[in-house]
Design a protein around this motif. Sequence first.
Motif, PDB file in Angstrom:
ATOM      1  N   PHE A  40       4.982   2.809   5.675  1.00  0.00           N
ATOM      2  CA  PHE A  40       5.868   2.023   6.537  1.00  0.00           C
ATOM      3  C   PHE A  40       6.992   1.308   5.804  1.00  0.00           C
ATOM      4  CE2 PHE A  40       2.981  -1.422   5.631  1.00  0.00           C
ATOM      5  CZ  PHE A  40       3.721  -2.576   5.770  1.00  0.00           C
ATOM      6  N   ASN A  41       7.204   1.644   4.553  1.00  0.00           N
ATOM      7  CA  ASN A  41       8.333   1.091   3.814  1.00  0.00           C
ATOM      8  C   ASN A  41       9.670   1.473   4.434  1.00  0.00           C
ATOM      9  OD1 ASN A  41       7.023  -0.329   2.026  1.00  0.00           O
ATOM     10  ND2 ASN A  41       7.176   1.105   0.312  1.00  0.00           N
ATOM     11  N   ALA A  42      10.620   0.619   4.133  1.00  0.00           N
ATOM     12  CA  ALA A  42      11.986   0.730   4.638  1.00  0.00           C
ATOM     13  C   ALA A  42      12.379   2.056   5.280  1.00  0.00           C
ATOM     14  CB  ALA A  42      12.951   0.409   3.515  1.00  0.00           C
ATOM     15  N   GLY A  43      12.262   2.095   6.569  1.00  0.00           N
ATOM     16  CA  GLY A  43      12.874   3.186   7.314  1.00  0.00           C
ATOM     17  C   GLY A  43      12.255   4.553   7.122  1.00  0.00           C
ATOM     18  N   ARG A  44      11.174   4.664   6.366  1.00  0.00           N
ATOM     19  CA  ARG A  44      10.697   6.000   6.060  1.00  0.00           C
ATOM     20  C   ARG A  44       9.724   6.523   7.097  1.00  0.00           C
ATOM     21  NH1 ARG A  44      10.328   5.325  -0.108  1.00  0.00           N
ATOM     22  NH2 ARG A  44      12.539   4.961  -0.401  1.00  0.00           N
ATOM     23  N   MET A  62      -0.974   3.156   4.281  1.00  0.00           N
ATOM     24  CA  MET A  62      -0.191   1.944   4.511  1.00  0.00           C
ATOM     25  C   MET A  62       1.183   2.036   3.841  1.00  0.00           C
ATOM     26  SD  MET A  62      -1.372  -0.726   6.299  1.00  0.00           S
ATOM     27  CE  MET A  62      -0.024  -0.013   7.116  1.00  0.00           C
ATOM     28  N   VAL A  63       1.247   2.909   2.869  1.00  0.00           N
ATOM     29  CA  VAL A  63       2.491   2.965   2.108  1.00  0.00           C
ATOM     30  C   VAL A  63       3.668   3.478   2.926  1.00  0.00           C
ATOM     31  CG1 VAL A  63       3.600   4.059   0.135  1.00  0.00           C
ATOM     32  CG2 VAL A  63       1.281   3.219  -0.074  1.00  0.00           C
ATOM     33  N   GLU A 111      18.828   2.296   5.228  1.00  0.00           N
ATOM     34  CA  GLU A 111      18.034   3.411   4.718  1.00  0.00           C
ATOM     35  C   GLU A 111      18.151   4.623   5.653  1.00  0.00           C
ATOM     36  OE1 GLU A 111      16.647   3.978   1.966  1.00  0.00           O
ATOM     37  OE2 GLU A 111      15.443   5.737   2.464  1.00  0.00           O
ATOM     38  N   ARG A 168       7.023  -6.312   6.332  1.00  0.00           N
ATOM     39  CA  ARG A 168       6.024  -6.400   5.273  1.00  0.00           C
ATOM     40  C   ARG A 168       5.810  -7.861   4.895  1.00  0.00           C
ATOM     41  NH1 ARG A 168       7.975  -3.022   0.410  1.00  0.00           N
ATOM     42  NH2 ARG A 168       9.549  -4.654   0.497  1.00  0.00           N
ATOM     43  N   GLY A 226       6.326  -1.578  -4.130  1.00  0.00           N
ATOM     44  CA  GLY A 226       6.244  -1.382  -2.697  1.00  0.00           C
ATOM     45  C   GLY A 226       5.223  -0.345  -2.286  1.00  0.00           C
ATOM     46  N   ARG A 286      -8.754  -4.183   1.126  1.00  0.00           N
ATOM     47  CA  ARG A 286      -8.059  -3.873   2.385  1.00  0.00           C
ATOM     48  C   ARG A 286      -8.380  -2.494   2.941  1.00  0.00           C
ATOM     49  NH1 ARG A 286      -5.683  -7.106   5.732  1.00  0.00           N
ATOM     50  NH2 ARG A 286      -4.313  -5.405   6.336  1.00  0.00           N
ATOM     51  N   ILE A 330      -6.691  -3.140  -3.390  1.00  0.00           N
ATOM     52  CA  ILE A 330      -6.772  -2.005  -2.466  1.00  0.00           C
ATOM     53  C   ILE A 330      -8.173  -1.982  -1.854  1.00  0.00           C
ATOM     54  CG2 ILE A 330      -6.778   0.530  -2.325  1.00  0.00           C
ATOM     55  CD1 ILE A 330      -3.989  -0.568  -2.704  1.00  0.00           C
ATOM     56  N   LEU A 342       1.809  -4.133   1.205  1.00  0.00           N
ATOM     57  CA  LEU A 342       1.132  -3.142   2.047  1.00  0.00           C
ATOM     58  C   LEU A 342       0.669  -3.742   3.369  1.00  0.00           C
ATOM     59  CD1 LEU A 342      -1.145  -1.193  -0.495  1.00  0.00           C
ATOM     60  CD2 LEU A 342       1.127  -0.612   0.337  1.00  0.00           C
ATOM     61  N   ASN A 345      -2.369  -6.732  -1.776  1.00  0.00           N
ATOM     62  CA  ASN A 345      -0.990  -6.393  -2.130  1.00  0.00           C
ATOM     63  C   ASN A 345      -0.116  -6.713  -0.916  1.00  0.00           C
ATOM     64  OD1 ASN A 345      -2.640  -3.660  -3.454  1.00  0.00           O
ATOM     65  ND2 ASN A 345      -1.521  -5.067  -4.766  1.00  0.00           N
ATOM     66  N   PHE A 375       2.692   1.487  16.453  1.00  0.00           N
ATOM     67  CA  PHE A 375       1.477   1.556  15.671  1.00  0.00           C
ATOM     68  C   PHE A 375       0.343   0.974  16.490  1.00  0.00           C
ATOM     69  CE2 PHE A 375       4.907   1.489  12.715  1.00  0.00           C
ATOM     70  CZ  PHE A 375       4.515   2.342  11.698  1.00  0.00           C
ATOM     71  N   TYR A 413      16.904  -1.780   6.948  1.00  0.00           N
ATOM     72  CA  TYR A 413      16.214  -0.645   7.565  1.00  0.00           C
ATOM     73  C   TYR A 413      17.217   0.366   8.091  1.00  0.00           C
ATOM     74  CZ  TYR A 413      12.130  -3.466   6.896  1.00  0.00           C
ATOM     75  OH  TYR A 413      11.130  -4.204   6.301  1.00  0.00           O
ATOM     76  N   ARG A 420      19.962   8.365   4.710  1.00  0.00           N
ATOM     77  CA  ARG A 420      19.359   9.675   4.940  1.00  0.00           C
ATOM     78  C   ARG A 420      20.178  10.545   5.884  1.00  0.00           C
ATOM     79  NH1 ARG A 420      13.496   9.702   4.047  1.00  0.00           N
ATOM     80  NH2 ARG A 420      13.277   8.208   2.385  1.00  0.00           N
TER      81      ARG A 420
END
Lengths: 735, 158, 249
Positions: free
Chosen positions: C4-8, C1-2, A109, B25, B44, C72, C69, B64, B61, C14, A106, A113
Amino acid sequence: MIGNSAIRKEGRAKVLGRSRYTDDKTFRCVLHGATVRSDVPHGILKAIRFGEGIPWKEFTIVTAQDIPGENIVAAIVPDQPFLVPVGGEIHHAEEPVLLLAHPDKYLLEKARRAISLDVEELPATLDVASSDRVFKEINILHGDVDSIWAQAAHVVEADYRTEAQEHLYIEPNGMLAIVAHGDHQDQVTVCGSLQCPYYVHKALVHLFNLPGDKVRIIQMDTGGAFGGKEDYPSLIAGHAALLAWKAGKPVKLIYDREEDMAATTKRHPSRTHVKAAFDANGLLLGLDVDFTLDAGAYATLSSVVLSRGAIHAGGVYRCPNTRIHARAMATNTPPSGAFRGFGAPQSLFALERHMDVCAAKLGLDPAELRRRNFLKLGDTTATGQLLKEDVDLAGLMDRTLADIGYTEKRKLFAAANETDTPIKRGVGFSVFMHGCGFTGSGESYLASVAGVEGLADGRVAVLAASTEIGQGKDTVFSQIAAQALKIPMDMVEVAQPDTKVVPDSGPTVASRSTMVVGHLVEDAAYAFKQALIQQGFLTEPYAPEVFREAVKRSHARLGSMKCYAQYHNPPHIVWDDKTYQGDAYPTFSWACYAAEVAVDTVTYEVKVEDFVANQEVGRVINPVLAAGQIEGGVAQGIGWALWENVEWKHGRMANNQMTNYIIPTSMDLPRIRVGFLENPHPAGPSGAKGLGELPMDGPAPATLNALQNALGPLRLDEVPMTPERLMDRMEVARG
Amino acid sequence: MAEKILLRLTVNGEPRAVEVFPMARLVDVLREDLKLTGTKEGCGEGECGACTIRMDGRIVNSCLIPAIQAQGSVLLTVEGLATGEEPHALQSAFHHHNGAQCGFCTPGMLIAAEDLLRRCPNPDEAQIREGLSGNLCRCTGYVKIVDAVKAVAEGRPA
Amino acid sequence: MVVFNAGRSPFDRFLDLSRLSELQGIEEDATHVSFGALTTFRDMEDCPAVHRHLPNLVKSARATGALAIQNRGTLGGNIANASPAADTPPSLLAYGAELELVSSRGRRRVAYEGFHRGYKQMDLAPDELVARILVPKPQGLGFHFFRKVGTRQAQAISKVCLAAYARIEAGVVAEFRVGLGSVAPVPARARHAEAIIQGAALRALPVEAACTELLKDISPIDDIRSTAQYRARVAQNVLRQMLGELAAV
Ligand SMILES: Cc1cc2nc3c(=O)[nH]c(=O)nc-3n(C[C@H](O)[C@H](O)[C@H](O)COP(=O)(O)OP(=O)(O)OC[C@H]3O[C@@H](n4cnc5c(N)ncnc54)[C@H](O)[C@@H]3O)c2cc1C
Ligand code: FES
Ligand code: FES
């Protein structure tokens, strides 16, 4: 055994979830790697800036300055750096500039950036039409095409184009590197998702300036490749190894989907102009093809992709006067690369579409026009290759047309399409070939080696660097060795591709694994058996158990015994790289594919409702695995024909997500009906030819020819023919 | 960053407890913390289905799902399909029909197929295709996968 | 939900609503079917009352992503995510849905039409939640139509989505609403096209006039998924198809 649908050798581990792909392997102390890229398509890198709020001291940071050997990826043309140095020129927007590693993904990443680049931007060439830099040019000349135009009854010319295609293997690229620092020399080991262990090996030997035995490349289970893990993995492996070397810890560099789609190679976009001349009877008199590929920023494999595209540009037709002019041009987009079919799908799309366009102009059925012009035994191709096989293209076509119900459906649909139904249907087909193995002198230059080794427990192992990428190579090699040694398949193991263990059997590309390497495996197996006999361990005939005991005894007495076989060009194959004349391939696979489509004129969506794929690929070693290859290739071909569109913005892929780059789901495809016509050819083991790439060549022209049949005269000159493009064409046609 | 939480789960029939960040996740919890690497990540973003698992009776999934939403849940992954060394009928069928080529989509595909057959024990081809439409496969063109599921529905996995 | 991926994700905190019971459940009374904001697409697909009264919502739910999908994703999330390409909003607009919003200051009930104020902007305070979605039960002879146009058959994001509901009385269109997705910065009603059809006799629907008027209701754009031209033309074509089916009732 051969011709038998033996069950996939590594299949059990795969269905149980026990296969080990690159990201499944880990170490407690592993660091995660990340790549910082250039962002702009063309410019000079002035400086690299590290932002605030990141504990940079915790990071391993690698720039071009750190590279111990050559900062250039060793390939056909060495022109691509591993990392662009400060002061160096950036040639595309995804160029690696700096590498980072840290234990926390984390934070990594966040750090990626936080890095910004000072770049002095230069004008970028983003459209191949405005490029004036040629990577490679090929001219194929046969007869005198310019003398023909005046005397021809019909001359038909048109332009065609195909766009980039993303491989979209479901496992993204990834590498795991370990570097042991030695007193004299370091030992670099990289495990990863890759197709060609020895390509990566060569690249790392130069990158680290180490002898070959100090670099070890191991292929992990690989989740799909299709050409996409052929040349780019050399870069990723180099990056992972540089980080591991500097950090003194193992480093894992796994691309996420967005990075994989944006940065790695794609199918070369193409532009083709075709001009064809026919006499009054519809016989082809002349063919003039101008074929251009967008190679992207570096040469990589473009010269070979171009070569295959050029040689296939004349298709399966006899033509006394042919000129093929082919060029691979540089642009400031990420380098294009190998993708199933290697240039042939592009040029065959143009030609097989053009044949239907010509048929309409000549007032002939597309089948009739083709029938009058098919190559036959004793004819020569555009490169002057004499066909020594009794190929029956008309028979192949007729069977395919019967399978899909061509004649009845054309009638039926023509009547139904006249009504005001919003759904218009059509059938179409394509006839094509694919050259097996490397082009021209490629195989003799490679001089591949494969081996067979006796194991302590009495079984044997096949030694080859050919990789299992889902195509079933492990199973087929086992079948071939088992057949040659007259033992059951479970007495054959296939060694994991590891450059420390297996010889260089060449890259796993060009549909050559079964035909070329399989043949070497067969030869090595015979040599192994001969050696057992000569040394008195075995006498013929024997039962498998007797063989097992013989191997055990030889192992106990002499240690591990290995026999190798090396490729030698058969004497009758002659090729001239300068004139592009001669035997382009040892042999060809032949095919006819037919598609039935339904177009919804409300939404311009196209559904392929039936698909027949018939081919002649010599002896089929494993029919179930072979059918799987064809079905998968056809699915990719239909995807390319209708949906798979790369959206470019300032030289970068803008739709680099699976949501926005559309490959077919199970609901988008029909049941693909596969048929094989056998005609054993001596090039491969027991007469096998190549079949991995062939299925990519036919679907796009067959699908668009079917669309033409459904919709009537329309400019269907491009793939993918997305609903948006189809709407444009239909509105233009309507006026 | 937030404090770690103690996550209690039942995975493939066994109770498990791990300390994880609440927003970790689920796919990472499974693969990295629980060492169940059968479940794959292909995108992902909920699109490819390689990370499909069953959670409290429904397929999801796992890429998610934040760990905190899995608190107390019952999960099934590909590793839980077989009984000891005896593969599940779907696993045998995928193996025998060449439903797994590169195998990367296979774990998710198997979980989706198992879910389909529980909801709809005798699916026709269209229902099979719909049931698997959240799982992308780039190798097979889906024919052999559909055949494998059909074979199991018809009681002849191998 | 997408996100919250790595650091984005820009957020460190939340609020997990998933266990709040007041936001759950589908309820039916004499006049409405009401949905807790946490109702999943799958819940809608499995509910007989939704099938009976609001078939367009079942179709919307089945067209959303794929099964995993649908298992959920929630109706409240689909609304509050405020994507112009979402697939339940056109159906909610066609059925004249209302929203119940709650905060510590209390509850309020608003028409769903007008909730989306502009691209990703909503009539929702930062401390407010969508609690329930209330959909009036269509009465009398109803006509329901839903069509999503994505590039593929499953796992597709809409390029055009059109839902319509009409109540028919004595051969005349007595009530008519059309909801559209992906053709404007927000999910939109086709007010102009509706006005042409409202009150018309089924046997003499002014189809082409409605298709022309539709262009006033939409403002499609070019993006990585499609073109403005395609969206406009296909929206018209789907409207035409829908009106053809309506005329045949
Ligand atoms: C692979 C994939 C495919 C998809 N395909 C489609 C599709 O085809 N059609 C379509 O319409 N959608 C699609 N979506 C979008 C998705 O289905 C919706 O966004 C989903 O409904 C969100 O539900 P959720 O409960 O997960 O919401 P979350 O993701 O948890 O929330 C979404 C947003 O809404 C807010 N929010 C959630 N609930 C409330 C509430 N009660 N009150 C106020 N704010 C709230 C959240 O804070 C967040 O900002 C897809 C998503 C994915 C990942
Ligand atoms: S990784 Fe979860 S859906 Fe692709
Ligand atoms: S088998 Fe390779 S992705 Fe499905």
